[in-house]
Enzyme design. Structure first.
Site, mmCIF file in Angstrom:
data_model
loop_
_atom_site.group_PDB
_atom_site.id
_atom_site.type_symbol
_atom_site.label_atom_id
_atom_site.label_comp_id
_atom_site.label_asym_id
_atom_site.label_seq_id
_atom_site.Cartn_x
_atom_site.Cartn_y
_atom_site.Cartn_z
ATOM 1 N N LYS A 1 -8.658 -0.595 -2.792
ATOM 2 C CA LYS A 1 -8.623 -0.309 -1.497
ATOM 3 C C LYS A 1 -9.269 0.589 -0.204
ATOM 4 O O LYS A 1 -9.343 0.597 0.840
ATOM 5 C CB LYS A 1 -6.622 -0.291 -1.679
ATOM 6 C CG LYS A 1 -6.097 -1.404 -2.144
ATOM 7 C CD LYS A 1 -4.719 -1.287 -2.143
ATOM 8 C CE LYS A 1 -4.534 -0.219 -2.978
ATOM 9 N NZ LYS A 1 -3.980 -0.120 -4.563
ATOM 10 N N ARG B 1 4.619 -1.652 -0.957
ATOM 11 C CA ARG B 1 4.431 -2.219 -2.110
ATOM 12 C C ARG B 1 5.835 -2.265 -2.896
ATOM 13 O O ARG B 1 5.826 -2.658 -4.133
ATOM 14 C CB ARG B 1 5.126 -0.104 -1.923
ATOM 15 C CG ARG B 1 3.154 -0.151 -3.340
ATOM 16 C CD ARG B 1 2.867 0.803 -3.442
ATOM 17 N NE ARG B 1 2.279 1.610 -4.211
ATOM 18 C CZ ARG B 1 1.272 2.296 -3.912
ATOM 19 N NH1 ARG B 1 0.716 2.380 -2.733
ATOM 20 N NH2 ARG B 1 0.214 2.563 -5.634
ATOM 21 N N ARG C 1 -12.557 7.634 -13.124
ATOM 22 C CA ARG C 1 -12.645 8.468 -11.925
ATOM 23 C C ARG C 1 -12.035 10.180 -11.484
ATOM 24 O O ARG C 1 -12.011 10.992 -10.532
ATOM 25 C CB ARG C 1 -12.077 7.641 -9.802
ATOM 26 C CG ARG C 1 -10.716 7.955 -10.314
ATOM 27 C CD ARG C 1 -10.141 6.816 -9.353
ATOM 28 N NE ARG C 1 -9.110 6.878 -8.904
ATOM 29 C CZ ARG C 1 -7.906 5.863 -7.787
ATOM 30 N NH1 ARG C 1 -8.945 5.079 -7.567
ATOM 31 N NH2 ARG C 1 -6.716 6.066 -8.084
ATOM 32 N N ARG D 1 -6.816 14.010 -8.942
ATOM 33 C CA ARG D 1 -5.286 13.065 -8.640
ATOM 34 C C ARG D 1 -4.677 13.144 -10.924
ATOM 35 O O ARG D 1 -5.364 12.868 -11.984
ATOM 36 C CB ARG D 1 -5.637 11.885 -8.909
ATOM 37 C CG ARG D 1 -6.044 11.724 -7.663
ATOM 38 C CD ARG D 1 -5.290 10.342 -6.795
ATOM 39 N NE ARG D 1 -4.467 9.693 -7.267
ATOM 40 C CZ ARG D 1 -4.685 8.655 -6.296
ATOM 41 N NH1 ARG D 1 -5.355 8.138 -5.824
ATOM 42 N NH2 ARG D 1 -3.136 7.754 -6.960
ATOM 43 N N ARG E 1 1.512 2.953 -13.690
ATOM 44 C CA ARG E 1 1.185 2.238 -11.776
ATOM 45 C C ARG E 1 0.785 1.057 -11.845
ATOM 46 O O ARG E 1 1.285 -0.073 -11.228
ATOM 47 C CB ARG E 1 0.310 3.609 -11.515
ATOM 48 C CG ARG E 1 0.898 4.781 -11.367
ATOM 49 C CD ARG E 1 -0.272 5.506 -10.851
ATOM 50 N NE ARG E 1 -1.415 5.026 -9.935
ATOM 51 C CZ ARG E 1 -2.992 5.629 -10.794
ATOM 52 N NH1 ARG E 1 -2.713 6.943 -11.328
ATOM 53 N NH2 ARG E 1 -3.457 5.682 -9.324
HETATM 54 P P1 ADP Z 1 -2.733 3.959 -6.820
HETATM 55 O O1 ADP Z 1 -3.000 2.549 -5.238
HETATM 56 O O2 ADP Z 1 -4.183 4.509 -6.812
HETATM 57 O O3 ADP Z 1 -1.644 3.857 -7.757
HETATM 58 P P2 ADP Z 1 -2.260 5.886 -4.347
HETATM 59 O O4 ADP Z 1 -2.826 6.960 -3.674
HETATM 60 O O5 ADP Z 1 -1.883 4.466 -3.709
HETATM 61 O O6 ADP Z 1 -2.542 5.096 -5.183
HETATM 62 O O7 ADP Z 1 -0.261 6.251 -4.446
HETATM 63 C C1 ADP Z 1 0.007 6.995 -5.002
HETATM 64 C C2 ADP Z 1 1.364 7.410 -5.990
HETATM 65 O O8 ADP Z 1 1.744 7.537 -4.072
HETATM 66 C C3 ADP Z 1 2.097 6.333 -6.573
HETATM 67 O O9 ADP Z 1 2.070 5.970 -7.721
HETATM 68 C C4 ADP Z 1 2.983 6.432 -5.833
HETATM 69 O O10 ADP Z 1 4.018 7.512 -6.310
HETATM 70 C C5 ADP Z 1 3.355 7.135 -4.950
HETATM 71 N N1 ADP Z 1 2.894 5.934 -3.208
HETATM 72 C C6 ADP Z 1 2.173 5.500 -2.358
HETATM 73 N N2 ADP Z 1 2.722 4.506 -2.203
HETATM 74 C C7 ADP Z 1 3.703 4.603 -1.792
HETATM 75 C C8 ADP Z 1 4.994 3.246 -0.878
HETATM 76 N N3 ADP Z 1 4.283 2.328 -0.443
HETATM 77 N N4 ADP Z 1 5.727 3.245 -1.994
HETATM 78 C C9 ADP Z 1 5.943 3.835 -3.090
HETATM 79 N N5 ADP Z 1 5.504 5.166 -3.197
HETATM 80 C C10 ADP Z 1 4.195 5.676 -2.912
#
Ligand code: ADP
Length: 193
Positions: A14, A89, A128, A134, A146
């Site tokens: 994304k 989400r 990665r 991270r 996740r």
């Molecule tokens: P990825 O898509 O690689 O899991 P993101 O960078 O989108 O990672 O998100 C990292 C973390 O941030 C998620 O695992 C969650 O804990 C939190 N997070 C991000 N966006 C949301 C959201 N819309 N609602 C709840 N938690 C979120």
């Protein structure tokens, strides 16, 4: 305004595709994950709160996430469009986004799912981890949590937009440029308005 949701499991690409779209269209890119990481790096109260969930691979509670997102949207009233990356989400987040768009007399124009299988995801994210720095990328059990949270809480959001005729599916296992082309075929003409 043209508003797009980039949707898909962790590691589906994304962020990469959002970067292309920003260059092409000048849209505002909002990544809730990036926002949380920024708060974390500045050690703010919001960052400390979010860390508890992020480290386990769990979702940050809706109230916290929605308040942060709403603020960012309100800070940029005059943009040509917004790319939502990692939001919504959950179903409540999707409902809230709808309200936000209505308040702006705008709407979500499309949701694009980047479809990638779980084994590819685990390999990509572990690969990665060395460069992303991270904590949630380095452990396979956290990556799988996740992914499971994506299936359980986030995947239903696809149906919400599908019922509105706005959901698209792209094969996210292709090369980044092929994925970008598939997205351009969906976004292209409409985003010029
Ligand atoms: P990825 O898509 O690689 O899991 P993101 O960078 O989108 O990672 O998100 C990292 C973390 O941030 C998620 O695992 C969650 O804990 C939190 N997070 C991000 N966006 C949301 C959201 N819309 N609602 C709840 N938690 C979120």
């Amino acid at each position: 305004m043209y508003n797009l949701i980039l949707f898909g499991p962790p590691g589906s690409g994304k962020g990469t595709q959002a970067d292309y779209l920003v260059k092409q269209h000048g849209f505002l890119h909002i990544s809730t994950g990036d926002m949380f990481r920024e708060e974390l790096s500045r050690d703010t109260p919001l960052g400390q709160e979010a860390r508890k969930y992020m480290d386990r691979g769990d979702l940050v509670p809706d109230e916290v996430t929605i308040a942060m997102l709403r603020k960012r949207v309100e800070q940029h009233p005059d943009v040509a469009g917004i790319i939502f990356d990692g939001f919504p989400r959950t179903d409540p987040q999707a409902a809230e986004l709808n309200d936000m768009m209505e308040e702006k007399q705008a709407s979500i124009n499309a949701l694009i799912l980047l479809d990638v299988d779980v084994d590819t995801i685990v390999q990509r994210i572990l690969g990665r981890a060395a460069t992303s720095g991270r904590a949630d990328d380095a452990k396979e059990d956290v990556i799988r949590t996740r992914y499971e949270n994506f299936i359980n809480y986030t995947a239903p959001v696809f149906d919400f937009y599908d019922r509105l005729g706005l959901a698209h599916r792209v094969n996210g296992a292709q090369s980044p440029s092929k994925v970008a082309q598939a997205i351009a075929d969906i976004v292209g003409p409409a985003a010029q308005d």
